[in-house]
Design a protein around this motif. Sequence first.
Motif, PDB file in Angstrom:
ATOM      1  N   ARG A 199      42.259  45.904  32.789  1.00 51.80           N
ATOM      2  CA  ARG A 199      42.774  45.553  34.108  1.00 51.80           C
ATOM      3  C   ARG A 199      44.184  46.074  34.243  1.00 51.80           C
ATOM      4  O   ARG A 199      45.039  45.816  33.396  1.00 51.80           O
ATOM      5  CB  ARG A 199      42.771  44.039  34.300  1.00 51.80           C
TER       6      ARG A 199
ATOM      7  N   ASN B 238      47.777  44.596  43.834  1.00 49.86           N
ATOM      8  CA  ASN B 238      46.338  44.640  43.591  1.00 49.86           C
ATOM      9  C   ASN B 238      46.070  44.818  42.104  1.00 49.86           C
ATOM     10  O   ASN B 238      46.981  45.149  41.339  1.00 49.86           O
ATOM     11  CB  ASN B 238      45.689  45.797  44.360  1.00 49.86           C
ATOM     12  N   GLN B 239      44.823  44.590  41.715  1.00 48.97           N
ATOM     13  CA  GLN B 239      44.409  44.833  40.331  1.00 48.97           C
ATOM     14  C   GLN B 239      43.220  45.783  40.337  1.00 48.97           C
ATOM     15  O   GLN B 239      42.311  45.644  41.163  1.00 48.97           O
ATOM     16  CB  GLN B 239      44.003  43.532  39.618  1.00 48.97           C
ATOM     17  N   VAL B 240      43.242  46.741  39.412  1.00 49.15           N
ATOM     18  CA  VAL B 240      42.119  47.658  39.228  1.00 49.15           C
ATOM     19  C   VAL B 240      41.443  47.329  37.913  1.00 49.15           C
ATOM     20  O   VAL B 240      42.096  47.308  36.859  1.00 49.15           O
ATOM     21  CB  VAL B 240      42.590  49.128  39.240  1.00 49.15           C
TER      22      VAL B 240
ATOM     23  N   ASP C 147      42.128  42.791  45.786  1.00 49.31           N
ATOM     24  CA  ASP C 147      43.354  42.671  46.574  1.00 49.31           C
ATOM     25  C   ASP C 147      43.865  41.230  46.558  1.00 49.31           C
ATOM     26  O   ASP C 147      43.368  40.376  45.820  1.00 49.31           O
ATOM     27  CB  ASP C 147      43.152  43.187  47.997  1.00 49.31           C
TER      28      ASP C 147
ATOM     29  N   LEU D  61      38.524  47.224  42.631  1.00 48.85           N
ATOM     30  CA  LEU D  61      39.884  46.877  43.041  1.00 48.85           C
ATOM     31  C   LEU D  61      39.855  45.499  43.675  1.00 48.85           C
ATOM     32  O   LEU D  61      39.026  45.232  44.554  1.00 48.85           O
ATOM     33  CB  LEU D  61      40.433  47.906  44.028  1.00 48.85           C
TER      34      LEU D  61
END
Length: 288
Positions: free
Chosen positions: A280, A230-232, A174, A172
Amino acid sequence: MKKYTSLLFLLIFPLTLSAQKTEKVCGEYTYYAPADKTLEQAKQIALERAKIQALADEFGTIVSQSNATLMQNENGKTDSHFFSLSNSEVKGEWLEDQGEPEYQINYEQGMLVIKCSVCGKARAITNKAVDFTALILRNGTEEKFASVDFRNGDDMFLFFQAPTDGYIAVYLVDQTPTAYCLLPYQSDGNGQQPVKHGEKYVFFSPKLAKDTKSLVDEYTLTCSGTIEHNQVYVIFSPNPFTKALDSQQNSSLPRQLSYEDFSKWLGKCRKRDEKMGMKRMDIEIKKN
């Protein structure tokens, strides 16, 4: 000695042939943000579209008619809603950033306008990467709970399934940006998370853990401001790979590393392994 040298050359030569050529690409995009977009949202959208434009310029698009066609709104400004390219339509994939993206921020007739320029390493898509299914789940462990919209205090789980045996890692990133390793779990000293073909996994749930029940980390998302983005990253390969070098900075947070170091690690892994796939997913966390 000559025989040894020749043998060494023969061992190295196939590895050299298997490495796919990478290119330095650069692109820019001007995004006219609608009123409901925050500055951080607008910057992220401009960055992603600059990358897509760079890939399209270097490698082309799958549908030739969609080659960077832009529509205009009634004010003569580019309408971002009609941007015709997506990651699935370009014939290249972004491997890693080179340097920091540059932003020019202006306001025109009260509208936020962001111009983003970015450079990075990329390669042509070879279709060798293994496809897989990854879904972020909100407050539930079934596929029907798939969502990227969270509120402060919501629990996050991950559904995963792949057609081949392999290995998975999840990070993850942020807004700072910092990369946090969510999987492999913090207590897993192997640095690898194996998965079996066809199996359905729900990670971050002790109840549904298959072989790592005692190691499972659970995640509740929080929002310190009004809204966070956020990106996972879900990374999978049929070939073994080890997570990036990270460190424990805060006992209440997962192990972490800088986004720059994460990007370099991911780029190197994908250069070496053409079968490594990455998805993503952008998630939004609201305070209330």
